[in-house]
Write an enzyme that holds these catalytic residues in place. Sequence first.
Site, mmCIF file in Angstrom:
data_model
loop_
_atom_site.group_PDB
_atom_site.id
_atom_site.type_symbol
_atom_site.label_atom_id
_atom_site.label_comp_id
_atom_site.label_asym_id
_atom_site.label_seq_id
_atom_site.Cartn_x
_atom_site.Cartn_y
_atom_site.Cartn_z
ATOM 1 N N LEU A 525 -19.385 -43.540 -9.357
ATOM 2 C CA LEU A 525 -20.026 -44.610 -10.128
ATOM 3 C C LEU A 525 -19.120 -45.163 -11.213
ATOM 4 O O LEU A 525 -19.219 -46.331 -11.583
ATOM 5 C CB LEU A 525 -21.317 -44.089 -10.775
ATOM 6 C CG LEU A 525 -22.443 -43.665 -9.831
ATOM 7 C CD1 LEU A 525 -23.594 -43.069 -10.626
ATOM 8 C CD2 LEU A 525 -22.925 -44.848 -9.004
ATOM 9 N N GLY A 526 -18.254 -44.326 -11.757
ATOM 10 C CA GLY A 526 -17.387 -44.769 -12.842
ATOM 11 C C GLY A 526 -16.532 -43.631 -13.345
ATOM 12 O O GLY A 526 -16.689 -42.476 -12.950
ATOM 13 N N GLY A 528 -14.505 -42.170 -17.037
ATOM 14 C CA GLY A 528 -14.274 -42.287 -18.465
ATOM 15 C C GLY A 528 -13.170 -41.361 -18.908
ATOM 16 O O GLY A 528 -12.453 -40.772 -18.093
ATOM 17 N N GLY A 529 -13.024 -41.216 -20.224
ATOM 18 C CA GLY A 529 -11.936 -40.420 -20.767
ATOM 19 C C GLY A 529 -12.044 -38.943 -20.454
ATOM 20 O O GLY A 529 -11.059 -38.226 -20.489
ATOM 21 N N PHE A 530 -13.260 -38.468 -20.135
ATOM 22 C CA PHE A 530 -13.452 -37.040 -19.938
ATOM 23 C C PHE A 530 -13.788 -36.656 -18.507
ATOM 24 O O PHE A 530 -14.050 -35.511 -18.223
ATOM 25 C CB PHE A 530 -14.573 -36.533 -20.851
ATOM 26 C CG PHE A 530 -14.199 -36.598 -22.296
ATOM 27 C CD1 PHE A 530 -13.058 -35.976 -22.762
ATOM 28 C CD2 PHE A 530 -14.990 -37.293 -23.195
ATOM 29 C CE1 PHE A 530 -12.718 -36.030 -24.095
ATOM 30 C CE2 PHE A 530 -14.656 -37.349 -24.528
ATOM 31 C CZ PHE A 530 -13.514 -36.722 -24.986
ATOM 32 N N GLY A 531 -13.825 -37.601 -17.591
ATOM 33 C CA GLY A 531 -14.119 -37.235 -16.219
ATOM 34 C C GLY A 531 -14.734 -38.372 -15.436
ATOM 35 O O GLY A 531 -14.756 -39.521 -15.869
ATOM 36 N N ILE A 532 -15.234 -38.019 -14.250
ATOM 37 C CA ILE A 532 -15.771 -38.998 -13.303
ATOM 38 C C ILE A 532 -17.274 -38.788 -13.156
ATOM 39 O O ILE A 532 -17.763 -37.662 -13.205
ATOM 40 C CB ILE A 532 -15.075 -38.852 -11.932
ATOM 41 C CG1 ILE A 532 -13.554 -39.027 -12.091
ATOM 42 C CG2 ILE A 532 -15.607 -39.871 -10.930
ATOM 43 C CD1 ILE A 532 -12.779 -38.747 -10.822
ATOM 44 N N LYS A 547 -21.939 -35.993 -13.937
ATOM 45 C CA LYS A 547 -20.736 -36.220 -14.731
ATOM 46 C C LYS A 547 -19.859 -34.973 -14.625
ATOM 47 O O LYS A 547 -20.187 -33.921 -15.160
ATOM 48 C CB LYS A 547 -21.116 -36.496 -16.180
ATOM 49 C CG LYS A 547 -19.944 -36.830 -17.077
ATOM 50 C CD LYS A 547 -20.450 -37.170 -18.478
ATOM 51 C CE LYS A 547 -19.318 -37.568 -19.395
ATOM 52 N NZ LYS A 547 -19.821 -37.914 -20.746
ATOM 53 N N ASP A 644 -19.880 -43.887 -30.540
ATOM 54 C CA ASP A 644 -19.195 -44.585 -29.447
ATOM 55 C C ASP A 644 -20.161 -45.499 -28.694
ATOM 56 O O ASP A 644 -20.184 -45.522 -27.463
ATOM 57 C CB ASP A 644 -18.561 -43.578 -28.482
ATOM 58 C CG ASP A 644 -17.481 -44.226 -27.607
ATOM 59 O OD1 ASP A 644 -16.946 -45.274 -28.017
ATOM 60 O OD2 ASP A 644 -17.187 -43.684 -26.525
#
Length: 843
Positions: A525-526, A528-532, A547, A644
């Site tokens: 789905l997407g 980010g800085g810490f994982g998929i 996540k 954030d």
Amino acid sequence: MRSVPNYHHSFFIFLILILFLAFSVSPNTLSATESLTISSNKTIISPSQIFELGFFNPASSSRWYLGIWYKIIPIRTYVWVANRDNPLSSSNGTLKISGNNLVIFDQSDRPVWSTNITGGDVRSPVAAELLDNGNFLLRDSNNRLLWQSFDFPTDTLLAEMKLGWDQKTGFNRILRSWKTTDDPSSGEFSTKLETSEFPEFYICSKESILYRSGPWNGMRFSSVPGTIQVDYMVYNFTASKEEVTYSYRINKTNLYSRLYLNSAGLLQRLTWFETTQSWKQLWYSPKDLCDNYKVCGNFGYCDSNSLPNCYCIKGFKPVNEQAWDLRDGSAGCMRKTRLSCDGRDGFTRLKRMKLPDTTATIVDREIGLKVCKERCLEDCNCTAFANADIRNGGSGCVIWTREILDMRNYAKGGQDLYVRLAAAELEDKRIKNEKIIGSSIGVSILLLLSFVIFHFWKRKQKRSITIQTPNVDQVRSQDSLINDVVVSRRGYTSKEKKSEYLELPLLELEALATATNNFSNDNKLGQGGFGIVYKGRLLDGKEIAVKRLSKMSSQGTDEFMNEVRLIAKLQHINLVRLLGCCVDKGEKMLIYEYLENLSLDSHLFDQTRSSNLNWQKRFDIINGIARGLLYLHQDSRCRIIHRDLKASNVLLDKNMTPKISDFGMARIFGREETEANTRRVVGTYGYMSPEYAMDGIFSMKSDVFSFGVLLLEIISGKRNKGFYNSNRDLNLLGFVWRHWKEGNELEIVDPINIDSLSSKFPTHEILRCIQIGLLCVQERAEDRPVMSSVMVMLGSETTAIPQPKRPGFCIGRSPLEADSSSSTQRDDECTVNQITLSVIDAR
């Protein structure tokens, strides 16, 4: 000889004429020979000049309405609208008495609204009058009441006004929200009193129930905080053959308070504060997850002060165990043992409860609890009973004859509810008590024996053991972090060094691999800085978002700990729901509810998808994000700063309801704490406030800044990271600020908003939102509003909005931002969580 004019006599006649005219036409009345027209700008004013009636057009709309507003209050506040669903299309309109009716005529002399009184003597002259309580009356020459505006409320309940049923005529007085803050037409939300044996109020969205007030218990509606007794407010509930109504009376002069259903579906108690010249919200409903109608299903109850929120009553178990473990309690609970209905059934007492939905109840106000219990046992359909009135120790009897639902438990307040259980469940309790007594004796003996053995072993020790403790500043391995979160298969989670247990289901790695097709890229789905983040589907068909934290990120483990600790405590319709976690074989994963429409940025900045975001949807998203942020800052059990907030961290469900996500960088604040300082600045440039990015100082006002940026992005459809002038020296904030100063701020609005609204373009509403956005992004934190003030400004067009000052970070690009742009990630995902800044000013 020429006569001299008698000036004294002429003056006397003139004076008599003036006095006659003054007393023959009162400013608070409209006679059969008079009329009100839009062009004359004439109004009717109540005797003490508290209320005023006349024509108005909201904001810059070309439509005209007949309404009543406060005259004594400087902020225009409408309390009643006559022709809300039949506005005049031009400024040619007239109100006059025709026959026995008040009628509004348009420019072609066609009636667009009428009081619709039938029968009566049309030859009897009638007159209309506006009273000091805001009621607009129509009477005949015998002073007989023909019609009153109090019988036809719009979105506001004033003092002395009744809400509910006239039993003789079958007429129900309800509140219905405005469509938007600038559109008085009937909205989708309503507040109405349902007549049953034990009446209560509902807030509905169209035909769906959103919230239930609980029944009147002799003092107040059991779940409405606003009915707490105060010396200046008297509440009245009447249930008789003639009427079933609720009203209130204000005993203090010069105090103005109203019950208001806003366009977002919130029922608010608003009171005018003269010192601040503003309306203050004293309470609102629905407020939290437990206020949502039947959130825990049949025989389940909600508790907002514990986790999970949904619990089965003793003697019951979840209908869907897996859904229950994933914090979806809507399926409710079922009995472990069926009732026998042979006189052996009993009851368990639940304290401090909101009583269940009263649709199927039997009420007898003449008997007490003892007889009530006997009657319940005699009726095989009886599932529970309680007192009907809590005054003077309790009296009366109410019996539920079907499944009980929509219950919640309070820390304070509520009342006792007695739920019927099978004899076997009560027997289990007796046996358990006997076992506890026997076990206590056995445990005491065992402890004594253990103490003797331990003492003997200690004396045999010949050497001391030195335990090496690692430096607290050392980076802990991912395996050591497993000890920070204790997660059992029963779903209990505890924070390190605390005895606080949080219900959080643990899912197997194999189950998540199966659900996500072995973490296939097709399910991605997407990132980010810490994982998929992956989409998954459990065996029961439930869709989830997984996540998966990156093993290479040292801060990913910290984020995991933070997210588990924080989100597990949060329950709000505008916050993403954490369903469980996985700590297995070096993997750390968080399992969330799956939201069909993904993130806000995937719609807002996509040329194709953005066409689906008309202004009404954008305005609803803005309000939803504001409500979620207000909950974090004010209404949750611990004050939380998100740090954030951005478009990619706002997810959208199938109804486009926004949900704030990604709490890995969030911080808990004490109730008295206003700001904090950090040497590790985390967040996303473009959304970070100046004081946080430059000095490491963060507070609630940091989140307000991020919200302001997000609000302006939603209105404009532009990212804050872009440049929007030929010199490439203005980001979105500078771009909006320049247009605001030049008076052409509507040029920043996404053209899709204008196209989707055509002739109904709510200019005033959009301008208010732009102004609120600029207030939120002001350079100095102390100049920015708090989220409670933002909510009031968004929800009321009558609230005065201050003029904004210069925004922060509105010109140029900082060196740090330029550096961060070299990342291979998309701009909106380029966070600075890998950057550590040195802060000279330590606090």
